[in-house]
Every structure is written in C-alpha cells, then in structure tokens.
Design an enzyme around this catalytic site. Structure first.
Site, PDB file in Angstrom:
ATOM      1  N   LYS A  40     -12.500  14.363 -12.649  1.00 23.12           N
ATOM      2  CA  LYS A  40     -11.440  13.332 -12.999  1.00 23.12           C
ATOM      3  C   LYS A  40     -13.083  12.791 -13.892  1.00 23.12           C
ATOM      4  O   LYS A  40     -12.850  11.367 -13.953  1.00 23.12           O
ATOM      5  CB  LYS A  40     -10.517  13.389 -12.696  1.00 23.12           C
TER       6      LYS A  40
HETATM    7  N1  PMP Z   1      -6.791  19.289 -16.096  1.00 19.00           N
HETATM    8  C1  PMP Z   1      -6.942  18.422 -17.010  1.00 19.00           C
HETATM    9  C2  PMP Z   1      -7.271  18.631 -17.973  1.00 19.00           C
HETATM   10  C3  PMP Z   1      -6.169  17.532 -16.644  1.00 19.00           C
HETATM   11  O1  PMP Z   1      -6.246  15.743 -17.157  1.00 19.00           O
HETATM   12  C4  PMP Z   1      -5.049  17.023 -15.677  1.00 19.00           C
HETATM   13  C5  PMP Z   1      -3.906  15.791 -15.175  1.00 19.00           C
HETATM   14  N2  PMP Z   1      -4.934  15.175 -14.597  1.00 19.00           N
HETATM   15  C6  PMP Z   1      -4.484  18.586 -14.632  1.00 19.00           C
HETATM   16  C7  PMP Z   1      -5.496  19.436 -15.140  1.00 19.00           C
HETATM   17  C8  PMP Z   1      -3.809  18.048 -13.866  1.00 19.00           C
HETATM   18  O2  PMP Z   1      -4.066  17.724 -12.735  1.00 19.00           O
HETATM   19  P1  PMP Z   1      -2.919  16.476 -11.868  1.00 19.00           P
HETATM   20  O3  PMP Z   1      -1.708  17.437 -11.287  1.00 19.00           O
HETATM   21  O4  PMP Z   1      -3.721  16.950 -10.586  1.00 19.00           O
HETATM   22  O5  PMP Z   1      -2.259  15.811 -12.746  1.00 19.00           O
END
Ligand code: PMP
Length: 297
Positions: free
Chosen positions: A160
């Site tokens: 991220k």
């Molecule tokens: N893909 C992207 C690009 C995101 O920003 C997110 C949100 N964090 C997710 C997938 C899903 O991740 P998570 O379920 O861990 O929040």
C-alpha cells in the site's frame, strides 16, 4: 463540494512519531522525501464499536510495505497496534476510519535518501453512516479504467505504497466525471485486476470468482469475505479473469476496508443484478465486523 471539511483544520489529536499532538499541529515540511519521491506507505482501517478490525494484519502490512520500499518503521507491529488504539481513544471515537502513514523525512532531498528519518503518523476520524443495506443492494456503476495495475517487476505492486495510488486517483476522477461511482482496472497483461480502492468478486451460481492477486493487494477484506463465503458453502475460485468473461457472471461486488461489501450493478456495458450472494455476504460481513451489535439483535 460545498460540504468540504478540510483534513488539516479539525479538532482532535494525531499520533505523530510517538506523541499525540493537536490535530492542526501535525504538519510536515514541504521538502519531505515522501512528498517528492513517494517514499511512503499507508493503511486504511476501520474501528467498529471501538475495536479496530484485523488491526495487527494492517500494522504488519504497513511494516512489510515499508521494508519493500527499503525503509524500516522505528516501531514494532505491537507498538503500531497500540498507537492506533491510542489514537481512536484520544479522539473519543467508536465507529471510525484509522489512517496510519509512514514516510521518509526531509534530511535529504534527492533519489538517495539513506539518512532520512522515518516518520509515522496516525489519524482517526468519524466515518459517519454508510448506506443502509437495502440501498447498497442496488449496486454501484463502474467504468473501465485506462491505466493498468503495473507489473510487479515495475513497481512494488502488492504494497500500500502511496505512489501506486496516483493512477487510481486519475481513474477515479475520470469515472466520476462520466457519472460512475468507481473504475475497474485491468492489469498490465489485460486481465481483470481490481477497483481503485478495493478488490472485486464475481459470482456464478454458488461459486465466487476473484482475480488472482499477483500484482495488486490481496486485501484483508477479500480474505475475510472468502472465509465467510466458504462457511456458507460457496466455492471460492482464485483465477485469471479476462474482461470478455464478465457477461457470463451473475453477481458482482467490490470489497475493501472502506467499501466493505459493495454490490456492483454494471461495469461499462455489462450489467449485473445484485442478488442473494451479495446480500448474504454483505450481511455476514457486517455481522463479523460488529460481533457485539449482531449478538445484541
Ligand atoms: N485494492 C486497493 C487498491 C485498495 O486501496 C484497497 C483498500 N485498502 C484494497 C484493494 C482492499 O484492501 P483491504 O481489504 O485490505 O482494505
């Protein structure tokens, strides 16, 4: 845009390198490496009833992402967990969004940044109410994005990292300008990948199909939803999904910490009818993140 409440002008406290500082004083210098070179990773978490859902998984992902970007957050995962909880408490929040971010500071300005200090800040804010479930079951409309999720040989694609969101913002804006709520991105090979802020699922009968997350986030919500689906007796299939296949699916939904489980009514010209699978998993997800509320009903 009339109701904008700027994020730098609010009451409350932000956890900033080990201390809780008044919200408006949590500032960085314009010559911060993280701003110029995207040497930063962040998280998006949600607290329900005062508890941050899957907190340690988020803190671990933050620490791992930093290492991938060649820096080390100067706090352990347990310390990051505690700092997130402290931030929620200090702001008297119960149901909220939590945003940790780690970045390289301003001691060096150039591609090489070996001697910069590593900063960590955590903010939390009220999330407000989200759509009632019946409203959400109508589904949102998605556009096709032009930019693609990058090859992991090109970028730290599974972290991220802030820089990976540059193309997400461009695509989200393009979609919004055309009246859509979200955009679906293909990957560098032309396979279906993910939305600008969440993963995607398709259903075929009692099967859940989801693109293999080999060049984008394997989201925490995605994994949670797969566990819930299996408990319901659905079969989860992780595989390559090509855009031409979309017309063969029954239902479609997006998942993420912020989006939770959000049914999708269309992607470009392909329509879906949110039905029993969307509704079941949306209800199961809400019951999982809010076990106390579900038990009290
Ligand atoms: N893909 C992207 C690009 C995101 O920003 C997110 C949100 N964090 C997710 C997938 C899903 O991740 P998570 O379920 O861990 O929040």
């Amino acid at each position: 845009m009339a109701d904008l409440m700027p994020y730098d002008d609010r009451d409350g406290f932000i956890w900033f390198n080990g201390e809780l500082v008044p919200w408006r004083e949590a500032n960085v210098h314009v010559l911060s490496h993280g701003l110029h070179y995207a040497s930063a990773v962040f998280e998006g978490e949600r607290a329900y009833g005062g508890e941050i859902f899957k907190l340690t998984e988020h803190s671990q992902r933050l620490a791992d992402g930093a290492k991938t970007l060649d820096f080390e957050i100067p706090y352990t995962v347990a310390e990051i967990d505690e700092a997130c909880r402290e931030t929620v408490r200090a702001n008297n929040l119960v149901d909220c969004y939590v945003r940790p971010i780690a970045w390289r500071g301003s001691e060096m300005m150039g591609v090489s940044a070996q001697a910069t200090t590593i900063n960590l800040a955590i903010a939390a804010w009220d999330w407000g109410s989200y759509f009632p479930i019946e409203e959400r079951l109508k589904g949102i409309r998605l556009a096709w994005a032009k930019y693609r999720r990058p090859d992991p040989a090109t970028a730290p694609a599974r972290t991220k990292a802030t820089g990976l969101y540059m193309i997400c913002t461009i695509e989200k804006h393009r979609a919004e300008r055309e009246g859509y709520a979200e955009a679906l991105m293909l990957d560098w090979r032309g396979r279906v990948a993910e939305c600008t802020s969440g993963n995607i699922f398709f259903t075929k009968g009692a099967e859940l199909h989801s693109p293999t997350p080999d060049c984008f986030l394997d989201g925490i919500t995605r994994r949670t939803v797969m566990e819930l689906a299996e408990k319901r007796g659905y079969t989860c299939v992780d595989r390559v999904i090509m855009p031409e296949e979309l017309k063969d699916f029954d239902e479609c939904f997006m998942v993420g910490t912020a989006a939770e489980v959000t049914p999708i009514a269309s992607i470009g010209d392909t329509t879906f009818t949110p039905g029993v699978v969307c509704e079941t998993l949306l209800n199961d997800y809400v019951a999982t993140v809010r076990p106390k509320a579900a038990a009290a009903e």
